[in-house]
Motif scaffolding. Structure first.
Motif, PDB file in Angstrom:
ATOM      1  N   MET A 143      21.087 -33.164  35.958  1.00 12.60           N
ATOM      2  CA  MET A 143      20.187 -34.263  35.598  1.00 12.60           C
ATOM      3  C   MET A 143      19.125 -33.774  34.627  1.00 12.60           C
ATOM      4  O   MET A 143      18.786 -32.592  34.594  1.00 12.60           O
ATOM      5  N   MET A 144      18.595 -34.714  33.840  1.00 13.97           N
ATOM      6  CA  MET A 144      17.544 -34.413  32.876  1.00 13.97           C
ATOM      7  C   MET A 144      16.292 -35.206  33.218  1.00 13.97           C
ATOM      8  O   MET A 144      16.371 -36.372  33.602  1.00 13.97           O
ATOM      9  N   ASN A 145      15.126 -34.554  33.023  1.00 14.81           N
ATOM     10  CA  ASN A 145      13.843 -35.187  33.275  1.00 14.81           C
ATOM     11  C   ASN A 145      13.243 -35.692  31.960  1.00 14.81           C
ATOM     12  O   ASN A 145      13.452 -35.087  30.907  1.00 14.81           O
ATOM     13  N   ARG A 146      12.480 -36.756  32.024  1.00 16.30           N
ATOM     14  CA  ARG A 146      11.960 -37.388  30.817  1.00 16.30           C
ATOM     15  C   ARG A 146      11.011 -36.478  30.024  1.00 16.30           C
ATOM     16  O   ARG A 146      11.088 -36.420  28.801  1.00 16.30           O
ATOM     17  N   ASN A 147      10.103 -35.783  30.694  1.00 17.02           N
ATOM     18  CA  ASN A 147       9.019 -35.095  29.998  1.00 17.02           C
ATOM     19  C   ASN A 147       9.152 -33.577  29.949  1.00 17.02           C
ATOM     20  O   ASN A 147       8.287 -32.906  29.377  1.00 17.02           O
ATOM     21  N   PHE A 148      10.219 -33.027  30.542  1.00 18.15           N
ATOM     22  CA  PHE A 148      10.373 -31.574  30.578  1.00 18.15           C
ATOM     23  C   PHE A 148      11.791 -31.195  30.159  1.00 18.15           C
ATOM     24  O   PHE A 148      12.724 -31.996  30.271  1.00 18.15           O
ATOM     25  N   ASP A 149      11.943 -29.931  29.703  1.00 19.02           N
ATOM     26  CA  ASP A 149      13.228 -29.491  29.153  1.00 19.02           C
ATOM     27  C   ASP A 149      14.168 -28.888  30.191  1.00 19.02           C
ATOM     28  O   ASP A 149      15.312 -28.567  29.864  1.00 19.02           O
ATOM     29  N   PHE A 150      13.708 -28.715  31.421  1.00 17.21           N
ATOM     30  CA  PHE A 150      14.573 -28.070  32.407  1.00 17.21           C
ATOM     31  C   PHE A 150      15.713 -28.987  32.851  1.00 17.21           C
ATOM     32  O   PHE A 150      15.597 -30.213  32.803  1.00 17.21           O
ATOM     33  N   ARG A 151      16.808 -28.366  33.260  1.00 15.96           N
ATOM     34  CA  ARG A 151      17.932 -29.096  33.852  1.00 15.96           C
ATOM     35  C   ARG A 151      17.783 -29.107  35.368  1.00 15.96           C
ATOM     36  O   ARG A 151      17.278 -28.151  35.960  1.00 15.96           O
ATOM     37  N   THR A 185      21.624 -56.679  37.452  1.00 17.31           N
ATOM     38  CA  THR A 185      20.625 -55.629  37.283  1.00 17.31           C
ATOM     39  C   THR A 185      21.305 -54.310  36.930  1.00 17.31           C
ATOM     40  O   THR A 185      21.975 -53.705  37.778  1.00 17.31           O
ATOM     41  N   PRO A 186      21.186 -53.834  35.688  1.00 15.16           N
ATOM     42  CA  PRO A 186      21.792 -52.543  35.328  1.00 15.16           C
ATOM     43  C   PRO A 186      20.988 -51.392  35.916  1.00 15.16           C
ATOM     44  O   PRO A 186      19.755 -51.413  35.909  1.00 15.16           O
ATOM     45  N   ILE A 187      21.673 -50.366  36.432  1.00 19.82           N
ATOM     46  CA  ILE A 187      20.977 -49.214  37.018  1.00 19.82           C
ATOM     47  C   ILE A 187      21.403 -47.905  36.362  1.00 19.82           C
ATOM     48  O   ILE A 187      20.811 -46.868  36.631  1.00 19.82           O
ATOM     49  N   ALA A 188      22.400 -47.945  35.492  1.00 16.73           N
ATOM     50  CA  ALA A 188      22.826 -46.750  34.754  1.00 16.73           C
ATOM     51  C   ALA A 188      23.640 -47.196  33.544  1.00 16.73           C
ATOM     52  O   ALA A 188      24.276 -48.259  33.560  1.00 16.73           O
ATOM     53  N   ARG A 189      23.588 -46.383  32.499  1.00 27.10           N
ATOM     54  CA  ARG A 189      24.402 -46.648  31.308  1.00 27.10           C
ATOM     55  C   ARG A 189      25.374 -45.490  31.123  1.00 27.10           C
ATOM     56  O   ARG A 189      24.962 -44.333  31.011  1.00 27.10           O
ATOM     57  N   VAL A 190      26.637 -45.797  31.095  1.00 24.53           N
ATOM     58  CA  VAL A 190      27.695 -44.783  31.056  1.00 24.53           C
ATOM     59  C   VAL A 190      28.263 -44.669  29.644  1.00 24.53           C
ATOM     60  O   VAL A 190      28.539 -45.678  28.990  1.00 24.53           O
ATOM     61  N   PHE A 191      28.436 -43.437  29.207  1.00 23.30           N
ATOM     62  CA  PHE A 191      29.149 -43.169  27.959  1.00 23.30           C
ATOM     63  C   PHE A 191      30.275 -42.199  28.273  1.00 23.30           C
ATOM     64  O   PHE A 191      30.035 -41.051  28.638  1.00 23.30           O
ATOM     65  N   LEU A 241      11.497 -41.549  40.605  1.00 20.20           N
ATOM     66  CA  LEU A 241      12.792 -41.153  40.046  1.00 20.20           C
ATOM     67  C   LEU A 241      13.193 -42.066  38.891  1.00 20.20           C
ATOM     68  O   LEU A 241      13.738 -41.603  37.878  1.00 20.20           O
ATOM     69  N   LYS A 242      12.931 -43.342  39.033  1.00 18.33           N
ATOM     70  CA  LYS A 242      13.284 -44.307  37.989  1.00 18.33           C
ATOM     71  C   LYS A 242      12.559 -43.987  36.687  1.00 18.33           C
ATOM     72  O   LYS A 242      13.107 -44.157  35.592  1.00 18.33           O
ATOM     73  N   LYS A 243      11.348 -43.515  36.790  1.00 18.12           N
ATOM     74  CA  LYS A 243      10.553 -43.183  35.612  1.00 18.12           C
ATOM     75  C   LYS A 243      10.965 -41.837  35.011  1.00 18.12           C
ATOM     76  O   LYS A 243      10.920 -41.671  33.790  1.00 18.12           O
ATOM     77  N   ASN A 244      11.359 -40.884  35.836  1.00 19.31           N
ATOM     78  CA  ASN A 244      11.544 -39.508  35.375  1.00 19.31           C
ATOM     79  C   ASN A 244      12.985 -39.090  35.087  1.00 19.31           C
ATOM     80  O   ASN A 244      13.222 -38.269  34.206  1.00 19.31           O
ATOM     81  N   ILE A 245      13.958 -39.584  35.832  1.00 19.49           N
ATOM     82  CA  ILE A 245      15.350 -39.169  35.615  1.00 19.49           C
ATOM     83  C   ILE A 245      15.942 -40.007  34.492  1.00 19.49           C
ATOM     84  O   ILE A 245      16.126 -41.221  34.630  1.00 19.49           O
ATOM     85  N   ILE A 246      16.261 -39.367  33.366  1.00 19.76           N
ATOM     86  CA  ILE A 246      16.754 -40.128  32.208  1.00 19.76           C
ATOM     87  C   ILE A 246      18.225 -39.861  31.910  1.00 19.76           C
ATOM     88  O   ILE A 246      18.831 -40.572  31.103  1.00 19.76           O
ATOM     89  N   GLY A 247      18.806 -38.833  32.549  1.00 18.01           N
ATOM     90  CA  GLY A 247      20.201 -38.520  32.255  1.00 18.01           C
ATOM     91  C   GLY A 247      20.909 -37.879  33.428  1.00 18.01           C
ATOM     92  O   GLY A 247      20.294 -37.144  34.209  1.00 18.01           O
ATOM     93  N   VAL A 248      22.192 -38.187  33.558  1.00 19.74           N
ATOM     94  CA  VAL A 248      23.035 -37.601  34.602  1.00 19.74           C
ATOM     95  C   VAL A 248      24.357 -37.207  33.957  1.00 19.74           C
ATOM     96  O   VAL A 248      25.034 -38.044  33.348  1.00 19.74           O
ATOM     97  N   VAL A 282      24.464 -41.783  31.504  1.00 19.47           N
ATOM     98  CA  VAL A 282      25.429 -41.016  32.293  1.00 19.47           C
ATOM     99  C   VAL A 282      26.602 -40.609  31.411  1.00 19.47           C
ATOM    100  O   VAL A 282      27.188 -41.442  30.707  1.00 19.47           O
ATOM    101  N   SER A 283      26.956 -39.335  31.442  1.00 23.89           N
ATOM    102  CA  SER A 283      28.132 -38.846  30.712  1.00 23.89           C
ATOM    103  C   SER A 283      29.099 -38.221  31.710  1.00 23.89           C
ATOM    104  O   SER A 283      28.694 -37.700  32.753  1.00 23.89           O
ATOM    105  N   GLY A 284      30.366 -38.282  31.382  1.00 21.62           N
ATOM    106  CA  GLY A 284      31.387 -37.776  32.291  1.00 21.62           C
ATOM    107  C   GLY A 284      32.313 -38.886  32.749  1.00 21.62           C
ATOM    108  O   GLY A 284      32.225 -40.018  32.286  1.00 21.62           O
ATOM    109  N   ILE A 285      33.183 -38.548  33.662  1.00 26.13           N
ATOM    110  CA  ILE A 285      34.227 -39.480  34.088  1.00 26.13           C
ATOM    111  C   ILE A 285      33.853 -40.146  35.414  1.00 26.13           C
ATOM    112  O   ILE A 285      33.535 -39.478  36.394  1.00 26.13           O
TER     113      ILE A 285
END
Length: 240
Positions: free
Chosen positions: A185-193, A109-115, A168-175, A143-146
């Motif tokens: 962190m980034m939210n799916r539907n809004f531009d705020f950090r 089960t993947p829970i995050a994708r790292v680049f 959280l699973k629906k709304n958090i799209i980036g870390v 996910v970006s970073g080390i």
């Protein structure tokens, strides 16, 4: 006495006949060829690995299962081969009564994708690396970073916290992992950090964010903010 001996003799003969028939049937059944092979995926995940891939592991690169005799099978070996696949968490391999070689497969089960700048891979539910699939792309936070030995355990726990919570699973799209160890962190539907800070008081911070979001979304004030600061566990600080 004669009657007793005769009864014993008959009993011995019956046991011999039964043993012979059992042995004959077992050998005949073992020599029979399989009817086919079948792969069954369990769980909610879409197939990251194709059925054909698992099927090839089962029939050991033969064209089909119908050419394989039952007594030539090493089910333990086949199960280990399936479990060794990078997309598979565990499997159970067996032959059904009607001669079908079956594999019941549970994928990881993947829970995050790292680049990390050079490579991209998933983190699975157990915190291990999992390769990307050409068959299906999971909708998980990017996910970006080390990620290293020092922070991997805490990050895995944080990713699990996001995955296990429907909101959280629906709304958090980036870390984004910052050099000092704090998280954005980034939210799916809004531009705020979302300035999450360091990976401490994780549950409390997410609880504060959910409470704030559910209240702010009612008056549309979420569109006004550029940053949501969760570093202070007693309050949520918003910046326009």
């Amino acid at each position: 006495m004669k009657l007793f001996n005769l009864t014993n003799i008959r009993l011995v003969i019956m046991l011999v006949v039964v043993a012979f028939l059992f042995s004959f049937t077992s050998k005949r059944n073992a020599a029979r060829k399989l009817a086919k092979s079948e792969v069954i995926f369990v769980g909610d995940n879409a197939p990251f690995v194709k059925q054909e891939t698992v099927n090839k592991l089962l029939i050991e690169n033969k064209k089909d299962a119908s050419g394989i005799e039952k007594d030539k099978l090493d089910l333990n070996k086949l199960e280990k081969a399936v479990n060794a696949h990078q997309m598979i968490e565990k499997s159970e391999v067996f032959v059904s009564i009607d001669g079908v070689l079956k594999a019941v497969v549970k994928q990881k089960t993947p829970i995050a994708r790292v680049f990390d700048g050079e490579r991209s891979f998933y983190i699975d539910y157990k915190g291990n690396r999992m390769p990307l699939s050409a068959n299906f792309a999971a909708r998980v936070p990017l996910v970006s970073g080390i990620i290293n030995k020092k922070n991997s355990k805490d990050l895995s726990e944080l990713f699990r916290e996001i995955h296990n919570d429907a909101f959280l699973k629906k709304n958090i799209i980036g870390v984004q992992i910052m050099p000092n160890g704090s998280l954005l962190m980034m939210n799916r539907n809004f531009d705020f950090r979302i300035d999450f800070g360091r990976m401490i008081n994780v549950k409390r911070k997410f609880k504060n964010y959910k409470a704030f979001f559910q209240k702010a979304v009612l008056d549309s004030s979420l569109y006004k903010y550029n940053k949501i600061d969760l570093r202070f566990t007693e309050q949520v600080v918003c910046t326009k």
